[in-house]
Design a protein around this motif. Structure first.
Motif, PDB file in Angstrom:
ATOM      1  N   LEU A   5      -4.380  38.014  48.415  1.00  0.00           N
ATOM      2  CA  LEU A   5      -3.404  36.673  48.764  1.00  0.00           C
ATOM      3  C   LEU A   5      -4.416  35.572  49.438  1.00  0.00           C
ATOM      4  N   THR A   7      -3.946  31.946  51.584  1.00  0.00           N
ATOM      5  CA  THR A   7      -2.988  31.329  52.398  1.00  0.00           C
ATOM      6  C   THR A   7      -3.759  30.291  53.260  1.00  0.00           C
ATOM      7  N   TRP A  19       1.297  39.391  60.002  1.00  0.00           N
ATOM      8  CA  TRP A  19       1.288  39.075  58.607  1.00  0.00           C
ATOM      9  C   TRP A  19       0.099  39.604  57.781  1.00  0.00           C
ATOM     10  N   HIS A  23       0.893  42.887  55.092  1.00  0.00           N
ATOM     11  CA  HIS A  23       0.421  42.806  53.747  1.00  0.00           C
ATOM     12  C   HIS A  23      -0.454  43.634  53.249  1.00  0.00           C
ATOM     13  N   TYR A  24      -1.446  44.266  54.244  1.00  0.00           N
ATOM     14  CA  TYR A  24      -2.336  45.314  53.863  1.00  0.00           C
ATOM     15  C   TYR A  24      -1.604  46.641  53.800  1.00  0.00           C
ATOM     16  N   MET A  26       1.273  46.521  52.012  1.00  0.00           N
ATOM     17  CA  MET A  26       1.739  46.283  50.926  1.00  0.00           C
ATOM     18  C   MET A  26       1.030  46.584  49.607  1.00  0.00           C
ATOM     19  N   VAL A  28      -2.299  44.632  49.525  1.00  0.00           N
ATOM     20  CA  VAL A  28      -3.165  43.798  49.519  1.00  0.00           C
ATOM     21  C   VAL A  28      -4.601  44.132  50.044  1.00  0.00           C
ATOM     22  N   PHE A  94       6.751  36.787  53.550  1.00  0.00           N
ATOM     23  CA  PHE A  94       6.279  38.204  53.643  1.00  0.00           C
ATOM     24  C   PHE A  94       6.813  38.868  52.186  1.00  0.00           C
ATOM     25  N   PHE A  96       6.926  41.698  49.288  1.00  0.00           N
ATOM     26  CA  PHE A  96       7.048  43.160  49.442  1.00  0.00           C
ATOM     27  C   PHE A  96       7.848  43.708  48.089  1.00  0.00           C
ATOM     28  N   ILE A 207      10.303  38.031  48.439  1.00  0.00           N
ATOM     29  CA  ILE A 207       9.610  37.172  49.520  1.00  0.00           C
ATOM     30  C   ILE A 207      10.577  36.802  50.546  1.00  0.00           C
TER      31      ILE A 207
END
Length: 268
Positions: A5, A7, A19, A23-24, A26, A28, A94, A96, A207
């Motif tokens: 990702l 950002t 955040w 995402h970890y 998920m 990433v 976010f 997912f 998202i």
């Protein structure tokens, strides 16, 4: 598969831990983080999080004309060999899978299609009636939103294939990029603008965009934060708040991740 990702964020230190941890979970495994005009303790928080996650951190100079596009372009041009896919999203977004708990199997199905990027639709969220900014997780505190056919849910953000020639200069916004084989949505429908021509599809990816947060957050930060690439001096009027602070329907889509998210955050 290695999912990354990218950002660029401004003064979001209180929410960075959630955040990154989310995402970890998920899937990433690499983050490219750009701080822009931060006056809070973002640098300290990122340094602490780097002990747990693979984060490459950068300071974007204040005088860059289009800081978001510059961050995205720099990341892809210099690091695209490091990942198979890279998503470009904001700190209040976010990403997912709508089924399962990992984004990577979803992307694997698109890895061998003729495409360069996958467009993922937003779902905007309102304030859930919060006047003051509450303690706790964004993903738990904000669970009210407009209907899914809310017009601004046609916005997309992009997940781009790694290791391909691409340019971010030919387009003027951070939602859609110039790519070799174009961008499609999860139904393989071509997407040619940052606001999709198609009705949003959320069968595979989504998202959650917490664009409002609380009224306090809007008044203290969002109202005067500008639009970094198009109008840095933008002052959002109260009509902006009235448009986006829609709390028509309850949405518990991220609660299924809460136990693992809290457990991971407790270790950081």
């Amino acid at each position: 598969m290695k999912l990354a990702l990218c950002t660029i964020q401004r003064d979001r230190a209180p929410w960075l831990k959630e955040w990154f941890a989310f995402h970890y979970l998920m899937g990433v495994r690499k983050f490219y983080f750009f701080a822009h005009k931060c006056t809070d303790n973002t640098a300290q928080v990122i340094a602490e999080l780097q002990q747990h996650f693979d984060i490459s951190a950068f300071q974007m100079p204040d005088d860059v004309a289009t800081p978001q596009l510059a961050a995205y372009q720099y990341t892809y041009q210099n690091f695209s060999h490091e990942f198979d896919w890279v998503g470009f999203i904001d700190g209040d977004e976010f990403l997912f899978p709508t089924e399962g708990e990992d984004i990577r199997p979803v992307l694997e199905a698109y890895s061998y299609q003729k495409l360069s990027a996958l467009a993922v639709h937003w779902v905007c969220f309102g304030s859930s009636g919060h006047v003051a900014e509450p303690e706790g997780l964004i993903t738990e505190n904000y669970r009210m939103r407009p209907p899914l056919d809310f017009a601004d849910n046609r916005h997309v953000k992009s997940i781009v294939l790694g290791r391909q020639p691409t340019s971010f200069k030919i387009l003027t916004n951070s939602h859609l990029f110039g790519t070799l084989n174009g961008t499609v949505d999860e139904q393989m429908r071509p997407v040619t603008t940052g606001v999709s021509e198609h009705a949003p599809s959320y069968n595979k990816l989504r998202i959650n965009h917490y664009c409002c947060q609380s009224l306090e957050y809007f008044r203290k930060f969002k109202k005067g934060s500008g639009a970094p690439d198009s109008n840095p001096n933008l002052i959002r009027p109260d009509s902006w708040w009235e448009k986006y602070d829609r709390n028509d329907e309850r949405d518990d889509s991220l609660l299924r991740f809460a136990p693992k998210l809290k457990a991971l955050m407790a270790t950081l």
